[in-house]
Design a protein around this motif. Structure first.
Motif, PDB file in Angstrom:
ATOM      1  N   THR A 104      -9.413 -68.174  25.265  1.00  0.00           N
ATOM      2  CA  THR A 104     -10.491 -67.316  24.761  1.00  0.00           C
ATOM      3  C   THR A 104     -10.964 -66.359  25.840  1.00  0.00           C
ATOM      4  O   THR A 104     -11.194 -65.169  25.578  1.00  0.00           O
ATOM      5  N   TYR A 105     -11.109 -66.861  27.055  1.00  0.00           N
ATOM      6  CA  TYR A 105     -11.527 -66.009  28.180  1.00  0.00           C
ATOM      7  C   TYR A 105     -10.502 -64.910  28.441  1.00  0.00           C
ATOM      8  O   TYR A 105     -10.862 -63.724  28.594  1.00  0.00           O
ATOM      9  N   LEU A 106      -9.221 -65.265  28.490  1.00  0.00           N
ATOM     10  CA  LEU A 106      -8.180 -64.272  28.761  1.00  0.00           C
ATOM     11  C   LEU A 106      -8.085 -63.247  27.630  1.00  0.00           C
ATOM     12  O   LEU A 106      -7.894 -62.040  27.883  1.00  0.00           O
ATOM     13  N   PHE A 107      -8.223 -63.706  26.393  1.00  0.00           N
ATOM     14  CA  PHE A 107      -8.167 -62.790  25.256  1.00  0.00           C
ATOM     15  C   PHE A 107      -9.309 -61.784  25.311  1.00  0.00           C
ATOM     16  O   PHE A 107      -9.110 -60.574  25.104  1.00  0.00           O
ATOM     17  N   ALA A 108     -10.518 -62.266  25.582  1.00  0.00           N
ATOM     18  CA  ALA A 108     -11.668 -61.364  25.686  1.00  0.00           C
ATOM     19  C   ALA A 108     -11.502 -60.415  26.862  1.00  0.00           C
ATOM     20  O   ALA A 108     -11.880 -59.233  26.794  1.00  0.00           O
ATOM     21  N   LEU A 109     -10.923 -60.901  27.955  1.00  0.00           N
ATOM     22  CA  LEU A 109     -10.707 -60.062  29.135  1.00  0.00           C
ATOM     23  C   LEU A 109      -9.714 -58.944  28.841  1.00  0.00           C
ATOM     24  O   LEU A 109      -9.919 -57.786  29.241  1.00  0.00           O
ATOM     25  N   VAL A 110      -8.644 -59.267  28.128  1.00  0.00           N
ATOM     26  CA  VAL A 110      -7.628 -58.265  27.801  1.00  0.00           C
ATOM     27  C   VAL A 110      -8.196 -57.196  26.877  1.00  0.00           C
ATOM     28  O   VAL A 110      -7.915 -55.996  27.040  1.00  0.00           O
ATOM     29  N   VAL A 112     -17.646 -62.382  18.158  1.00  0.00           N
ATOM     30  CA  VAL A 112     -17.463 -61.404  17.083  1.00  0.00           C
ATOM     31  C   VAL A 112     -18.727 -60.567  16.911  1.00  0.00           C
ATOM     32  O   VAL A 112     -18.664 -59.338  16.742  1.00  0.00           O
ATOM     33  N   VAL A 113     -19.902 -61.212  16.974  1.00  0.00           N
ATOM     34  CA  VAL A 113     -21.163 -60.480  16.854  1.00  0.00           C
ATOM     35  C   VAL A 113     -21.316 -59.472  17.978  1.00  0.00           C
ATOM     36  O   VAL A 113     -21.705 -58.311  17.761  1.00  0.00           O
ATOM     37  N   LEU A 139     -10.364 -57.433  15.281  1.00  0.00           N
ATOM     38  CA  LEU A 139      -9.341 -57.960  16.183  1.00  0.00           C
ATOM     39  C   LEU A 139      -9.859 -59.179  16.949  1.00  0.00           C
ATOM     40  O   LEU A 139      -9.128 -60.163  17.146  1.00  0.00           O
ATOM     41  N   VAL A 140     -11.116 -59.122  17.370  1.00  0.00           N
ATOM     42  CA  VAL A 140     -11.723 -60.277  18.053  1.00  0.00           C
ATOM     43  C   VAL A 140     -11.783 -61.469  17.115  1.00  0.00           C
ATOM     44  O   VAL A 140     -11.491 -62.609  17.501  1.00  0.00           O
ATOM     45  N   LEU A 141     -12.174 -61.231  15.860  1.00  0.00           N
ATOM     46  CA  LEU A 141     -12.242 -62.303  14.880  1.00  0.00           C
ATOM     47  C   LEU A 141     -10.870 -62.931  14.651  1.00  0.00           C
ATOM     48  O   LEU A 141     -10.726 -64.164  14.645  1.00  0.00           O
ATOM     49  N   LEU A 142      -9.856 -62.092  14.479  1.00  0.00           N
ATOM     50  CA  LEU A 142      -8.507 -62.608  14.233  1.00  0.00           C
ATOM     51  C   LEU A 142      -7.976 -63.357  15.452  1.00  0.00           C
ATOM     52  O   LEU A 142      -7.367 -64.429  15.328  1.00  0.00           O
ATOM     53  N   GLY A 143      -8.209 -62.793  16.647  1.00  0.00           N
ATOM     54  CA  GLY A 143      -7.681 -63.422  17.857  1.00  0.00           C
ATOM     55  C   GLY A 143      -8.329 -64.766  18.162  1.00  0.00           C
ATOM     56  O   GLY A 143      -7.632 -65.767  18.392  1.00  0.00           O
ATOM     57  N   THR A 144      -9.655 -64.808  18.160  1.00  0.00           N
ATOM     58  CA  THR A 144     -10.338 -66.066  18.461  1.00  0.00           C
ATOM     59  C   THR A 144     -10.094 -67.113  17.369  1.00  0.00           C
ATOM     60  O   THR A 144      -9.949 -68.298  17.668  1.00  0.00           O
ATOM     61  N   SER A 145     -10.032 -66.668  16.116  1.00  0.00           N
ATOM     62  CA  SER A 145      -9.750 -67.620  15.032  1.00  0.00           C
ATOM     63  C   SER A 145      -8.344 -68.182  15.150  1.00  0.00           C
ATOM     64  O   SER A 145      -8.117 -69.378  14.905  1.00  0.00           O
ATOM     65  N   ILE A 190      -7.483 -72.050  15.399  1.00  0.00           N
ATOM     66  CA  ILE A 190      -6.691 -72.674  14.336  1.00  0.00           C
ATOM     67  C   ILE A 190      -5.438 -73.327  14.909  1.00  0.00           C
ATOM     68  O   ILE A 190      -5.109 -74.476  14.577  1.00  0.00           O
ATOM     69  N   VAL A 191      -4.732 -72.598  15.779  1.00  0.00           N
ATOM     70  CA  VAL A 191      -3.483 -73.134  16.325  1.00  0.00           C
ATOM     71  C   VAL A 191      -3.745 -74.372  17.175  1.00  0.00           C
ATOM     72  O   VAL A 191      -3.098 -75.417  17.016  1.00  0.00           O
TER      73      VAL A 191
END
Length: 345
Positions: free
Chosen positions: A205-211, A243-244, A258-264, A268-269
């Motif tokens: 989650t941290y890396l995704f938000a950073l990217v 997301v907010v 995109l944030v919603l899809l990525g974090t979800s 999920i995985v």
């Protein structure tokens, strides 16, 4: 055994099971902290046992209690830190949040939804007071749960050695002690697996938000790590804050989506595929049994039951595996097809 006797036998079993579940549900203010206390005792008892071999008993007891206090303090400290960081983000984006809030209300009103854009004079604080009161009730209930759990732990750690000596004097004491040792070992493996999955979730989650350039990336990773100790519900709650904030940091709906899809996708995985398989492999449980146990104990004991659902199932199946009459149930819930060697729980 004829058909009538067999029907009566299974009727007694189902009736007793239903009565047991009903008792657990009705007595959850007492049985839930007791279950948590036994779970935590099984984790820290090896530390106390090893210290007891070289030091006076009070040294091991204090060390076990201190270890639990540090674990609780670390968990709630990280959760409080995440809340503080979110508060800092709200303060930094207060204007953008207000603008987004009123724009959503305006869009809803323009499309026929029965909403009004409130003025300060028109705001009704009644619902806010009700929400605050409900939150305080939950906080009080949580404090009561933690306090009663610690009382059980303190009393249990003081009595655990004497209780073991009493069990050894019974005819089936060795079987019960063997089951307790296996349960304790599985509990520690369960904590290791949950911690690993939570760390992996927080890191991704941290890396995704950073990217993506989403601000407060460390905050979202920290919140994902802490909340993922709560199965299912924690995963949902961990997705909402980033997301907010994405809706107020970026223009348009593409980046928030995109944030919603990525974090979800991360939740999920890891939560529905990786976590059940790791727990099933480490604990010799079927992934389906892992998921069912979380939902089952969650219905009985709420969110706390979802957290302790897998350990509770492990304890029951381990006891079942110790006796020939119930070993078939442990075999069915196992992750391996029994061969020559018996499935270990």
């Amino acid at each position: 055994m004829d058909r009538t006797a067999r029907l009566a036998h299974w009727s007694v079993i189902f009736g007793a099971s239903f009565l047991f579940i009903l008792v657990l549900y009705l007595s959850r203010p007492v049985t839930l902290p007791l279950a948590f206390g036994l779970f935590l005792m099984a984790i820290v008892w090896p530390v106390q046992e090893r210290l007891d071999r070289h030091f006076p008993r009070w040294v091991g007891f204090l060390a076990s209690v201190l270890l639990l206090v540090l674990a609780f303090g670390g968990f709630f400290g990280l959760l409080a830190l995440g809340v503080i960081l979110i508060g800092d983000g709200i303060a930094a984006y207060r204007y953008e949040l207000d603008r987004a809030y009123f724009s959503v209300l305006a869009w809803a009103a323009a499309n026929g939804f029965p909403v009004n854009v409130p003025n300060v004079e028109e705001m009704d604080i009644g619902p806010m007071v009700g929400m605050a009161a409900s939150a305080l009730d939950r906080v009080n209930a949580s404090i009561g749960l933690i306090g009663l759990t610690f009382i059980y732990i303190l009393l249990g750690l003081l009595e655990v050695r004497d209780f073991g000596n009493k069990l050894r004097s019974l005819q089936t004491g060795d079987l019960i002690l063997d089951a307790i040792q296996k349960i304790s070992h599985k509990f520690r493996r369960y904590i290791v697996v949950r911690t690993f999955v939570s760390l992996l979730t927080g890191l991704l989650t941290y890396l995704f938000a950073l990217v993506l350039g989403l601000e407060f990336a460390l905050t979202w990773g920290l919140i994902a790590f802490v909340l993922n100790y709560i199965p299912f519900l924690g995963s949902i709650l961990a997705v909402i804050p980033p997301v907010v904030f994405a809706t107020v940091q970026f223009d348009g709906w593409m980046m928030p989506l995109l944030v919603l899809l990525g974090t979800s996708t991360i939740q999920i995985v890891l939560g529905n595929y990786v976590d059940p398989r790791l727990e099933g492999r480490a604990l010799a449980l079927s992934p389906l049994v892992v998921v069912i146990s979380i939902f089952f104990w969650g219905m009985i004991w709420g969110v706390a039951g979802a957290f302790i659902g897998v350990p509770a199932t492990i304890a029951i199946l381990t006891i079942c595996d110790q006796f020939e009459q119930t070993r078939w149930l442990a075999r069915l819930a196992g992750s391996r097809i029994p061969g020559k060697a018996r499935t270990q729980y």
